[in-house]
Scaffold this active site. Sequence first.
Site, PDB file in Angstrom:
ATOM      1  NE  ARG A  84      -3.809  -0.190   2.100  1.00 39.15           N
ATOM      2  CZ  ARG A  84      -4.695   0.052   3.052  1.00 39.15           C
ATOM      3  NH1 ARG A  84      -4.802  -0.781   4.072  1.00 39.15           N
ATOM      4  NH2 ARG A  84      -5.477   1.098   2.983  1.00 39.15           N
TER       5      ARG A  84
ATOM      6  CG  ASP B   9     -13.512   2.116   5.008  1.00 42.71           C
ATOM      7  OD1 ASP B   9     -12.669   2.025   4.095  1.00 42.71           O
ATOM      8  OD2 ASP B   9     -13.247   2.551   6.139  1.00 42.71           O
TER       9      ASP B   9
ATOM     10  NE  ARG C 196     -11.496  -3.139   0.638  1.00 41.27           N
ATOM     11  CZ  ARG C 196     -11.479  -2.535   1.818  1.00 41.27           C
ATOM     12  NH1 ARG C 196     -11.937  -1.308   1.939  1.00 41.27           N
ATOM     13  NH2 ARG C 196     -11.007  -3.154   2.878  1.00 41.27           N
TER      14      ARG C 196
HETATM   15  C1  S3P Z   1      -9.568   5.349   8.022  1.00 44.18           C
HETATM   16  C2  S3P Z   1      -9.481   6.083   6.885  1.00 44.18           C
HETATM   17  C3  S3P Z   1      -9.714   5.526   5.549  1.00 44.18           C
HETATM   18  C4  S3P Z   1     -10.453   4.196   5.625  1.00 44.18           C
HETATM   19  C5  S3P Z   1      -9.862   3.282   6.640  1.00 44.18           C
HETATM   20  C6  S3P Z   1      -9.913   3.920   8.018  1.00 44.18           C
HETATM   21  C7  S3P Z   1      -9.333   6.011   9.318  1.00 44.18           C
HETATM   22  O1  S3P Z   1      -8.467   5.317   4.908  1.00 44.18           O
HETATM   23  O2  S3P Z   1     -10.484   3.580   4.364  1.00 44.18           O
HETATM   24  O3  S3P Z   1     -10.566   2.053   6.673  1.00 44.18           O
HETATM   25  O4  S3P Z   1      -9.658   5.454  10.378  1.00 44.18           O
HETATM   26  O5  S3P Z   1      -8.811   7.141   9.301  1.00 44.18           O
HETATM   27  P1  S3P Z   1      -7.696   6.504   4.123  1.00 44.18           P
HETATM   28  O6  S3P Z   1      -7.230   7.488   5.119  1.00 44.18           O
HETATM   29  O7  S3P Z   1      -6.549   5.801   3.425  1.00 44.18           O
HETATM   30  O8  S3P Z   1      -8.694   7.050   3.158  1.00 44.18           O
END
Ligand code: S3P
Length: 424
Positions: free
Chosen positions: A119, A309, A340
Amino acid sequence: MRLSTAPRFRGRFTLPGDKSLCHRLAILGALAEGDTLIGNFSTAADCQSTLHCLTLLGVDVSREGSAVAVQGTGPAGLKPPPGPLPAGNSGSTLRMLAGVLAGQPFSTVLTGDESLCRRPVERVAQPLRAMGALVTTVEGHPPLTIVGNRLHGVDWTLEVASAQVKTAILLAGLQADGPTTVREPQRSRDHTERLLPAFGVPIEVAGSALTIRRQEELRPLALRAPGDVSSAAFLVVAALIRPDSFVRIDHVLLNPTRTAFLDVLRAMGADIQTGLQVTAPEPVGWIEARTSRLHGVAIAPEKVPLLIDELPALAVAAACGEGDFTVQGAEELRVKESDRIATLAEGLRKLGAAVEEFPDGFALVGGRPLRGATVSAYGDHRIAMALAVAALAAEGETRLEEAICASVSFPEFFRFLERGVSGS
Ligand code: S3P
């Protein structure tokens, strides 16, 4: 894992604490002076990764039942860990802790499992470098090596809306000389900016700009974490798509930066009610959902960050409804725990749905009957849960491979699914 058609889906559920919230409560608790008590702490493997990393940084963490006590050391009390910090599958653990570690007088390596090591992390490395930390990545991926430093504030505009990166910058800003401002192209979940004042940290909000200053002392907090609303999404969709079905989720997080999926489902024709019972520091209440006739909608790019999500769950709802469902501007889905767009499209297609992939989204034509097949979650928890819910509406048996990964965010998922299927 084998799943069969569910004649109905009924039940009343209370879920373990919200994953996004619990990561932040644990990290801010570690930075506070004294004990932060978190009731109904998340059971997600991801949050256990955060607790484990904090322990390796010298923070005392204890549990009693579902409650977790984090004995905060203050920002100056963290200790160099004995080795690399294992974030497991958790992007939140890795990116948020990077912000804390950037301001520490020692070096750390943050790493994770195979999926996490694929990632992107330059998005968090860049602002932390600009604040004075020495950060290296492996061609933009973890492991991340951080040589902490005395930081200075920055004014940083994120290229991609990301609550994890926003949080990392704010956590670094807490330890930096001068103000730190972070700006987002689109709004993302706002837990960090809601929780910081609850820990005694002032934060200025001006439009999309958040500004924070160095804070020597954070005060600890006691909070019962509301249930995980992203986990609730799968149970809600299960009730919507099956006949004679009803779910109620009690004591669940209802933060508007997390509940956009409920608005989309309502626009798709879903019969959903919510009730707000607590408003601060986070909105908490209940959700009820009943069998509904659903139809597709078009999701515009600007709506995507607050739905990111829940798009897998929404796709399942759309596959069980009529008409076209399209998502655009969601290229971030390709760099989540799996690609995804690809894994969802493959799984739903195998179950009989008509899905067309785009680089930044997908189009799904609803109304096709689903039938059981062998599908894989590709080690991605939300794909596992989405395909499992789709299997409830598929005729015959579905074999779901790599289903065990649901425990990354929702270890109780299959047990709760079973309960809903047998519920009366
Ligand atoms: C999250 C932010 C999101 C989300 C992840 C949880 C968080 O990711 O997809 O499941 O708790 O701040 P990104 O910050 O990469 O968008």
